[in-house]
Design a protein around this motif. Structure first.
Motif, PDB file in Angstrom:
ATOM      1  N   GLU A 187      -8.282   8.395  33.385  1.00  0.00           N
ATOM      2  CA  GLU A 187      -7.830   7.236  34.185  1.00  0.00           C
ATOM      3  C   GLU A 187      -8.927   6.777  35.150  1.00  0.00           C
ATOM      4  OE1 GLU A 187      -4.183   8.429  36.067  1.00  0.00           O
ATOM      5  OE2 GLU A 187      -3.066   8.430  34.170  1.00  0.00           O
ATOM      6  N   ASN A 188      -9.582   7.750  35.798  1.00  0.00           N
ATOM      7  CA  ASN A 188     -10.675   7.406  36.720  1.00  0.00           C
ATOM      8  C   ASN A 188     -11.839   6.773  35.974  1.00  0.00           C
ATOM      9  OD1 ASN A 188      -9.206   8.416  38.833  1.00  0.00           O
ATOM     10  ND2 ASN A 188     -10.558  10.119  39.318  1.00  0.00           N
ATOM     11  N   PHE A 189     -12.174   7.355  34.812  1.00  0.00           N
ATOM     12  CA  PHE A 189     -13.273   6.838  33.978  1.00  0.00           C
ATOM     13  C   PHE A 189     -12.980   5.380  33.586  1.00  0.00           C
ATOM     14  CE2 PHE A 189     -14.899   5.920  29.709  1.00  0.00           C
ATOM     15  CZ  PHE A 189     -16.240   6.244  29.822  1.00  0.00           C
ATOM     16  N   ASP A 190     -11.741   5.127  33.145  1.00  0.00           N
ATOM     17  CA  ASP A 190     -11.361   3.769  32.721  1.00  0.00           C
ATOM     18  C   ASP A 190     -11.461   2.776  33.874  1.00  0.00           C
ATOM     19  OD1 ASP A 190     -10.894   4.708  30.171  1.00  0.00           O
ATOM     20  OD2 ASP A 190      -8.719   4.860  30.397  1.00  0.00           O
ATOM     21  N   ALA A 191     -11.065   3.231  35.075  1.00  0.00           N
ATOM     22  CA  ALA A 191     -11.121   2.350  36.256  1.00  0.00           C
ATOM     23  C   ALA A 191     -12.567   1.962  36.565  1.00  0.00           C
ATOM     24  CB  ALA A 191     -10.486   3.029  37.463  1.00  0.00           C
ATOM     25  N   ILE A 192     -13.469   2.943  36.487  1.00  0.00           N
ATOM     26  CA  ILE A 192     -14.888   2.667  36.777  1.00  0.00           C
ATOM     27  C   ILE A 192     -15.466   1.733  35.717  1.00  0.00           C
ATOM     28  CG2 ILE A 192     -17.209   3.654  37.005  1.00  0.00           C
ATOM     29  CD1 ILE A 192     -15.755   6.318  37.856  1.00  0.00           C
ATOM     30  N   MET A 193     -15.234   2.070  34.444  1.00  0.00           N
ATOM     31  CA  MET A 193     -15.808   1.251  33.364  1.00  0.00           C
ATOM     32  C   MET A 193     -15.273  -0.176  33.419  1.00  0.00           C
ATOM     33  SD  MET A 193     -18.094   3.041  31.950  1.00  0.00           S
ATOM     34  CE  MET A 193     -18.525   1.722  30.810  1.00  0.00           C
ATOM     35  N   GLY A 194     -13.990  -0.308  33.747  1.00  0.00           N
ATOM     36  CA  GLY A 194     -13.399  -1.650  33.856  1.00  0.00           C
ATOM     37  C   GLY A 194     -14.116  -2.472  34.914  1.00  0.00           C
ATOM     38  N   ALA A 195     -14.383  -1.836  36.061  1.00  0.00           N
ATOM     39  CA  ALA A 195     -15.052  -2.539  37.166  1.00  0.00           C
ATOM     40  C   ALA A 195     -16.494  -2.885  36.808  1.00  0.00           C
ATOM     41  CB  ALA A 195     -15.015  -1.674  38.419  1.00  0.00           C
ATOM     42  N   VAL A 196     -17.185  -1.943  36.166  1.00  0.00           N
ATOM     43  CA  VAL A 196     -18.601  -2.169  35.821  1.00  0.00           C
ATOM     44  C   VAL A 196     -18.735  -3.251  34.744  1.00  0.00           C
ATOM     45  CG1 VAL A 196     -20.652  -1.094  34.796  1.00  0.00           C
ATOM     46  CG2 VAL A 196     -19.367   0.127  36.545  1.00  0.00           C
ATOM     47  N   VAL A 197     -17.846  -3.225  33.758  1.00  0.00           N
ATOM     48  CA  VAL A 197     -17.886  -4.250  32.692  1.00  0.00           C
ATOM     49  C   VAL A 197     -17.652  -5.635  33.303  1.00  0.00           C
ATOM     50  CG1 VAL A 197     -16.650  -5.129  30.659  1.00  0.00           C
ATOM     51  CG2 VAL A 197     -17.279  -2.716  30.776  1.00  0.00           C
ATOM     52  N   LYS A 198     -16.705  -5.705  34.245  1.00  0.00           N
ATOM     53  CA  LYS A 198     -16.384  -6.974  34.914  1.00  0.00           C
ATOM     54  C   LYS A 198     -17.559  -7.473  35.750  1.00  0.00           C
ATOM     55  CE  LYS A 198     -11.760  -8.134  36.634  1.00  0.00           C
ATOM     56  NZ  LYS A 198     -10.710  -7.316  37.254  1.00  0.00           N
ATOM     57  N   ALA A 199     -18.369  -6.524  36.237  1.00  0.00           N
ATOM     58  CA  ALA A 199     -19.475  -6.877  37.146  1.00  0.00           C
ATOM     59  C   ALA A 199     -20.731  -7.332  36.402  1.00  0.00           C
ATOM     60  CB  ALA A 199     -19.815  -5.669  38.020  1.00  0.00           C
ATOM     61  N   LYS A 200     -20.624  -7.486  35.080  1.00  0.00           N
ATOM     62  CA  LYS A 200     -21.815  -7.892  34.296  1.00  0.00           C
ATOM     63  C   LYS A 200     -22.383  -9.200  34.839  1.00  0.00           C
ATOM     64  CE  LYS A 200     -23.365  -9.331  29.732  1.00  0.00           C
ATOM     65  NZ  LYS A 200     -23.024  -9.593  28.325  1.00  0.00           N
ATOM     66  N   PRO A 201     -23.670  -9.204  35.205  1.00  0.00           N
ATOM     67  CA  PRO A 201     -24.269 -10.426  35.756  1.00  0.00           C
ATOM     68  C   PRO A 201     -24.348 -11.536  34.704  1.00  0.00           C
ATOM     69  CG  PRO A 201     -25.661  -8.487  36.156  1.00  0.00           C
ATOM     70  CD  PRO A 201     -24.634  -8.098  35.137  1.00  0.00           C
ATOM     71  N   ALA A 202     -23.967 -12.735  35.095  1.00  0.00           N
ATOM     72  CA  ALA A 202     -23.990 -13.872  34.161  1.00  0.00           C
ATOM     73  C   ALA A 202     -25.411 -14.169  33.692  1.00  0.00           C
ATOM     74  CB  ALA A 202     -23.393 -15.097  34.849  1.00  0.00           C
ATOM     75  N   ALA A 203     -26.393 -13.826  34.522  1.00  0.00           N
ATOM     76  CA  ALA A 203     -27.790 -14.151  34.198  1.00  0.00           C
ATOM     77  C   ALA A 203     -28.409 -13.196  33.164  1.00  0.00           C
ATOM     78  CB  ALA A 203     -28.635 -14.106  35.473  1.00  0.00           C
ATOM     79  N   LEU A 204     -27.689 -12.109  32.864  1.00  0.00           N
ATOM     80  CA  LEU A 204     -28.278 -11.094  31.972  1.00  0.00           C
ATOM     81  C   LEU A 204     -28.327 -11.566  30.526  1.00  0.00           C
ATOM     82  CD1 LEU A 204     -29.289  -8.123  31.587  1.00  0.00           C
ATOM     83  CD2 LEU A 204     -26.929  -7.554  31.064  1.00  0.00           C
ATOM     84  N   LYS A 205     -29.505 -11.457  29.931  1.00  0.00           N
ATOM     85  CA  LYS A 205     -29.666 -11.734  28.498  1.00  0.00           C
ATOM     86  C   LYS A 205     -29.839 -10.381  27.814  1.00  0.00           C
ATOM     87  CE  LYS A 205     -30.128 -16.296  29.131  1.00  0.00           C
ATOM     88  NZ  LYS A 205     -29.175 -16.378  30.229  1.00  0.00           N
ATOM     89  N   GLY A 206     -29.264 -10.248  26.622  1.00  0.00           N
ATOM     90  CA  GLY A 206     -29.439  -8.977  25.912  1.00  0.00           C
ATOM     91  C   GLY A 206     -28.344  -7.981  26.228  1.00  0.00           C
ATOM     92  N   GLN A 207     -28.571  -6.732  25.818  1.00  0.00           N
ATOM     93  CA  GLN A 207     -27.539  -5.694  25.934  1.00  0.00           C
ATOM     94  C   GLN A 207     -27.295  -5.293  27.377  1.00  0.00           C
ATOM     95  OE1 GLN A 207     -28.527  -2.180  23.722  1.00  0.00           O
ATOM     96  NE2 GLN A 207     -26.470  -1.330  23.805  1.00  0.00           N
ATOM     97  N   TYR A 208     -26.023  -5.218  27.753  1.00  0.00           N
ATOM     98  CA  TYR A 208     -25.663  -4.864  29.126  1.00  0.00           C
ATOM     99  C   TYR A 208     -25.615  -3.344  29.309  1.00  0.00           C
ATOM    100  CZ  TYR A 208     -22.721  -4.572  33.366  1.00  0.00           C
ATOM    101  OH  TYR A 208     -22.210  -4.269  34.615  1.00  0.00           O
ATOM    102  N   LEU A 209     -24.799  -2.666  28.504  1.00  0.00           N
ATOM    103  CA  LEU A 209     -24.668  -1.212  28.644  1.00  0.00           C
ATOM    104  C   LEU A 209     -25.511  -0.511  27.590  1.00  0.00           C
ATOM    105  CD1 LEU A 209     -20.790  -1.035  29.192  1.00  0.00           C
ATOM    106  CD2 LEU A 209     -22.579  -1.163  30.925  1.00  0.00           C
TER     107      LEU A 209
END
Length: 229
Positions: A187-209
């Motif tokens: 549950e904790n892992f999912d909460a962190i990953m959810g937040a990090v995925v949401k925080a993906k910068p719009a300016a990023l080109k290419g692979q995020y994770l």
């Protein structure tokens, strides 16, 4: 780097050629914990961001549903009624300008998180050189610069963690303790990953994770599949 016998035994439990599903990775990490203390389960996310660009910075906070398993000491910089509010909320230390010399000159760092009301940031700013390198500087994005000190303290005490890119563009965060059940860690892992995925910068080109690794304090890294993210 030479590792001890216990680490060698633990490493045998990990198949380095496999990127595990999160639930499997958590199970393996729990098995690799051999220390005499309750180790922390750590998550390391290598991103494709370039933190040197402001529009590719990642910084935020998330409240872990099951907390971190660690007792966190909170220092609040405030004045007037906000001092009483912070104390009532359970802050460990509250104060204002009088705390500056104690931190600056006496090297007092008996706290894990610093919260400040916006009207105190002029004072707290003078501690930038000592708090900054320790990652303790209050920041609006992390919710640690706020007038709502009651909520800020309550969230931190409940298990709020901050995530941000380090110099190598990796995010390092605790997921909980090895003594937690696999479900709670998941549950904790999912909460962190959810937040990090949401925080993906719009300016990023290419692979995020680029890669996700779980480990316990003294154990080997376990690769997690990035496919579902």
């Amino acid at each position: 780097m030479k590792h001890g016998k216990k680490y060698g035994e633990a490493a045998k439990l990990v198949d380095r050629s496999v990127a595990y599903e999160p639930s499997e990775a958590i199970s393996v990490v729990k098995k690799t914990a051999t220390a005499k203390f309750d180790e922390t389960v750590e998550l390391h996310i290598r991103t494709g961001c370039d933190g040197r660009h402001a529009d590719q910075q990642i910084r935020g906070a998330v409240v872990l549903p099951n907390g971190t398993g660690k007792t966190v000491k909170v220092l609040v910089f405030a004045k007037g009624t906000k001092l009483d509010e912070a104390q009532a909320a359970g802050a460990d230390f509250v104060g204002g300008e009088e705390l500056i010399p104690r931190i600056q000159n006496d090297g007092w760092f008996d706290f894990d998180v610093v919260v400040a009301t916006p009207d105190m940031m002029g004072v707290v700013g003078r501690l930038g050189k000592v708090l900054g390198p320790k990652g303790l500087m209050p920041n609006p994005k992390a919710g640690t610069v706020t007038m709502d000190v009651t909520k800020a303290v309550a969230d931190i005490k409940a298990g709020k963690i901050e995530y941000r890119l380090d110099k190598a563009n990796i995010i390092h965060v605790p997921v909980g303790k090895v003594s937690f059940s696999e479900d709670k860690l998941q549950e904790n892992f999912d909460a962190i990953m959810g937040a990090v995925v949401k925080a993906k910068p719009a300016a990023l080109k290419g692979q995020y994770l680029k890669s996700i690794t779980l480990s316990c304090t003294m154990g080997p890294g376990v690769k997690v599949s990035t496919a579902k993210f």
